[in-house]
Design an enzyme around this catalytic site. Structure first.
Site, short mmCIF file in Angstrom:
data_model
loop_
_atom_site.label_atom_id
_atom_site.label_comp_id
_atom_site.label_asym_id
_atom_site.label_seq_id
_atom_site.Cartn_x
_atom_site.Cartn_y
_atom_site.Cartn_z
N ASP A 1 49.96 34.62 52.26
CA ASP A 1 50.88 34.03 51.30
C ASP A 1 50.27 34.12 49.90
O ASP A 1 49.54 35.08 49.61
CB ASP A 1 51.18 32.58 51.70
CG ASP A 1 52.58 32.14 51.30
OD1 ASP A 1 52.85 32.10 50.09
OD2 ASP A 1 53.40 31.82 52.18
N HIS B 1 53.38 27.86 46.80
CA HIS B 1 54.06 28.34 48.02
C HIS B 1 53.10 28.47 49.19
O HIS B 1 53.36 27.97 50.30
CB HIS B 1 54.72 29.69 47.72
CG HIS B 1 55.67 30.17 48.77
ND1 HIS B 1 55.25 30.89 49.86
CD2 HIS B 1 57.01 30.04 48.89
CE1 HIS B 1 56.31 31.19 50.62
NE2 HIS B 1 57.39 30.69 50.05
N SER C 1 60.98 30.13 54.55
CA SER C 1 59.53 30.06 54.31
C SER C 1 58.95 28.77 54.86
O SER C 1 57.79 28.74 55.28
CB SER C 1 59.24 30.10 52.80
OG SER C 1 59.29 31.40 52.32
#
Length: 758
Positions: free
Chosen positions: A150, A220, A543
């Site tokens: 990620d 994220h 996600s």
């Protein structure tokens, strides 16, 4: 004097010569064909020695480029642990020349993928306080390693503290790669490894606030890592909302971070592939990738062949059909759902009428009655608002004509404009109010409250405003702060409107997505610039659903360490739920809400407690996957290939998809008993409409000598029509707690290749 003049002339000549040469070289370079990064796939490794594999890559490039120096300059990554291949900067002609080499399986241009972005684990039945619960039996995932590819990690988060942890598992061979704002001490016994990947192309495109280290600047990667395997952290909330305990699915699992995604750029396919290759060497058990990818990525096959489960987000392009991403059958592809938590706000009109919506209203700017300023259709745009008077008012947009044309205005732009002009809040109708929690920037980042409403509610507000004009009163409203509600009064789960849908466009014979998990308003660790000092934030998307399943697989791996990736995938699919918390069929959100089907949620909503004891599993060996891939890619030969494009009758998947049933089709599935040794399972099935279905034998008997049994399923079209997909299911029941269910999707056709687009 003459001697000095000659020296000056000589210097002038030399300077002119060097400038001309430099310009010629520059012009020559400018005239060279452009170079792009290509991924060269060579298949399975021919050596166990990784250095020999890299040497072979250099030799192959040298044979094409003409010199070893140019080969070393061209190569970007060497893939040498899970399979053989490399990424290199090549011209189109050089890539074509490589394709013609006998040892080369494929050469593909690099793709850039995008990242898809407390209550959820309780909703899934994984209560960490139960002494005999699933987490306790799995030792909270201790001993397993979750790899997260990620945007990096924020190592200071309490979700990654290592208090009470033993040293990493002995199988761990990874590293802690340092860089700015990320020292060796940033890794610990919880966050046991971190790597980052960069090349010149990425470096020239990333945002200015990026850091060349594993540190996460977007939030994220931190969010997904903490969701999959973050610690149990108590007394957490987002500015008072969703207060409680935050944790990952496998809270005692170790985490390995691979930063392959960069702010302002995305995720390079070549970089992601290198991260996977390193993860195989490092010793991870599960890989979580909350990134997109519509095309085939053969590297993932070799990761799975090495015994590592690979979990991908299904994509955020729903509710449109055929938008599901990461479609390969060996992957676990995850859809997103809601959960039994809501964030209600109350809009109170001047006449006392109360309308309940959902939003994150954290500011009291509209808590007192304020005049409503109405904007109609095209008036509701940022430019018009900036030229209007909205100071001290609540902006309300009414979309009459835009509703007819199915248009929606940009709520971040409108809200920003209203805030700039001194407005107090924005009320704006949306087709799907749930998408506000998935858009970027998220609703919590706005300067004034924004409340999305449906069009029925908008009509009632408009009537109140119109009556005020006729009745000589000023229309007013106020908006309450957000509250948090949980429980059965909120029907859940529902498939999120943004969650990408099947069927698979690449492999029509593979039913995708595989499974659904919570992915709306997930609270997890993340530090983002907008809220300094706030360590946990909401985010939504597949996600967020993806690391839920990765964490669950890590827990199951702790209980069943010898199970293959296919067995673990089978366990979560065959035990999935198709009914919500009120016993009703799970719904799928969209412009029109409907009962969800397998193209919305795969096998259903993940049920981790039942997945730990599935009764039977549909297992698949690495060689079966490799045979499938070789045959589908035209790499198999002779009688070894019986798989036609779109037909997967030979692959033992825990689902059945038939995209082109003309008359009849039969397929065989094999199940392995992992439950009680002596067991009898009976078949229960629901045939798709218009299809006759037979299961032979209808009863499977297992004992200590017969752990593996095969059965045959036959489908016969009872209507001769060019139809749509119809859905059914097949379940094996042992008379006790085990219902081993697989989803079925069948389309009856007259013409084999048929498009519904007209």
């Amino acid at each position: 004097m003459w001697r000095l003049s000659r020296q000056c002339l000589l210097l002038t000549f030399l300077l002119h010569f060097f400038l001309q040469t430099a310009w010629s070289l520059h012009a020559l370079k400018q005239s060279e064909p452009p170079r792009k990064i290509y991924i060269v796939y060579l298949g399975e490794r021919k050596h166990d020695d990784a250095d020999l594999i890299t040497d072979s890559h250099h030799a192959m490039l040298t044979s094409v480029l003409g010199s070893k120096e140019e080969a070393l300059e061209s190569i970007v990554y060497s893939y040498r642990y899970s399979f053989s291949g490399f990424a290199a900067r090549l011209t189109k002609a050089q890539a074509s020349k490589l394709r013609r080499l006998s040892d080369v399986v494929s050469v593909k241009e690099n793709q850039i993928h995008q990242m898809h972005t407390s209550r959820s684990w309780d909703f899934l039945g994984m209560d960490y306080r139960q002494p005999n619960g699933l987490l306790a039996k799995a030792k909270y995932g201790d001993g397993t390693i979750i790899g997260v590819i990620d945007s990096g990690v924020t190592p200071e988060s309490a979700s990654f503290a290592d208090t009470g942890y033993d040293p990493p598992p002995k199988k761990w061979k990874g590293i802690c790669q340092v860089g700015p704002s990320f020292k060796a001490i940033s890794c610990n016994r919880k966050l046991i490894g971190a790597r980052w990947y960069i090349d010149d192309e990425i470096l020239s495109s990333i945002s200015n606030n990026e850091v060349l280290s594993p540190r996460d600047v977007e939030g994220h990667g931190t969010h997904t890592a903490s969701t999959a395997g973050g610690n149990i952290v108590q007394n957490v909330s987002f500015l008072g909302l969703a207060a409680g305990t935050v944790r990952g699915g496998a809270p005692r699992a170790r985490l390995a971070i691979y930063k392959a995604c960069w702010s302002g750029y995305g995720c390079s396919g070549a970089t992601v592939l290198k991260a996977m290759d390193d993860a195989v060497y490092d010793g991870v058990d599960v890989l979580s990738l909350s990134i997109g990818g519509t095309k085939e990525d053969v590297g993932t096959l070799h990761v799975v062949a090495n015994g590592i489960s690979v979990v991908y987000a299904g994509g955020n392009d729903g509710p449109i059909a055929q938008t599901v991403e990461n479609q390969s059958p060996w992957l676990v592809t995850v859809a997103a759902t809601t959960m039994d938590r809501s964030f209600p706000v109350v809009i109170t009109l001047g006449n006392g009428e109360k309308l309940v919506a959902q939003s994150f209203v954290l500011l009291e700017t509209a808590s007192q009655f304020s005049e409503i300023q109405k904007y109609t259709d095209e008036e509701c745009n940022a430019n018009n608002i900036m030229n209007s008077t909205v100071k001290g008012k609540i902006a309300f947009c009414f979309m009459g004509e835009m509703l007819n044309n199915k248009q929606q205005t940009s709520y971040p732009d409108v809200t920003t404009a209203v805030a700039a002009k001194g407005g107090r809040a924005v009320i704006l109708p949306r087709f799907y109010t749930e998408t506000i929690l998935q858009d970027d920037p998220i609703i919590t980042d706005l300067d004034i409250p924004f409340v999305p409403i449906d069009y029925e509610m908008a009509q009632r507000i408009d009537e109140y405003i119109s009556n005020g004009i006729n009745g000589n009163y000023i229309p007013r409203a106020k908006i309450s702060l957000t509250q948090t509600r949980i429980g059965d009064e909120i029907s859940a789960p529902k498939v999120a409107v943004f969650s990408s849908r099947g069927p698979s466009s690449i492999y029509p014979g593979v039913l995708k997505p595989d499974i659904a998990a919570p992915g709306v308003s997930i609270l997890a660790a993340a530090q983002i610039p907008y809220y300094k000092g706030v360590s946990y934030h909401f985010d939504s998307g597949t996600s967020m659903a993806c690391p839920h399943v990765a964490g669950i697989i890590a827990v199951l791996k702790s209980i069943h360490p010898k199970w293959s990736p296919a067995a673990l995938k089978s366990a979560i699919m065959t035990t999935a739920l198709t009914y919500d918390n009120n016993g009703m069929p799970i719904q799928a959100n969209g412009r029109v809400q409907k009962i969800a089907d397998p193209f919305d949620y795969g096998a259903g909503f993940v049920n981790p407690v039942m997945a730990a004891d599935p009764g039977l599993i549909y297992d698949i060996t690495a060689s079966d996957y490799l045979k499938f891939f070789n045959c589908m890619g035209g790499l198999g030969s002779g009688d070894n290939c019986t798989t036609a494009k779109g037909s997967l009758t030979d692959l033992n998947l825990p689902s059945i998809a038939i995209p082109n049933l003309r008359t009849f089709q039969a397929m065989t599935r094999t199940v392995t008993n992992v439950g009680q040794v002596n067991a009898v399972y009976k078949a229960f099935f629901q045939a798709p409409a218009g299809v006759e279905m037979v299961v032979e034998p209808p009863v499977l008997v297992f004992n200590k000598d017969r752990r593996v049994q095969s059965f045959r399923v036959t489908f016969k079209a009872t209507r001769k029509v060019q139809g749509d997909y119809r859905f059914g299911s097949l379940a094996w029941h042992d008379g006790g707690s085990h219902w081993v269910r697989i989803p079925i999707a069948v389309r009856i056709v007259i013409e084999e290749i048929y498009s519904k687009i007209s």
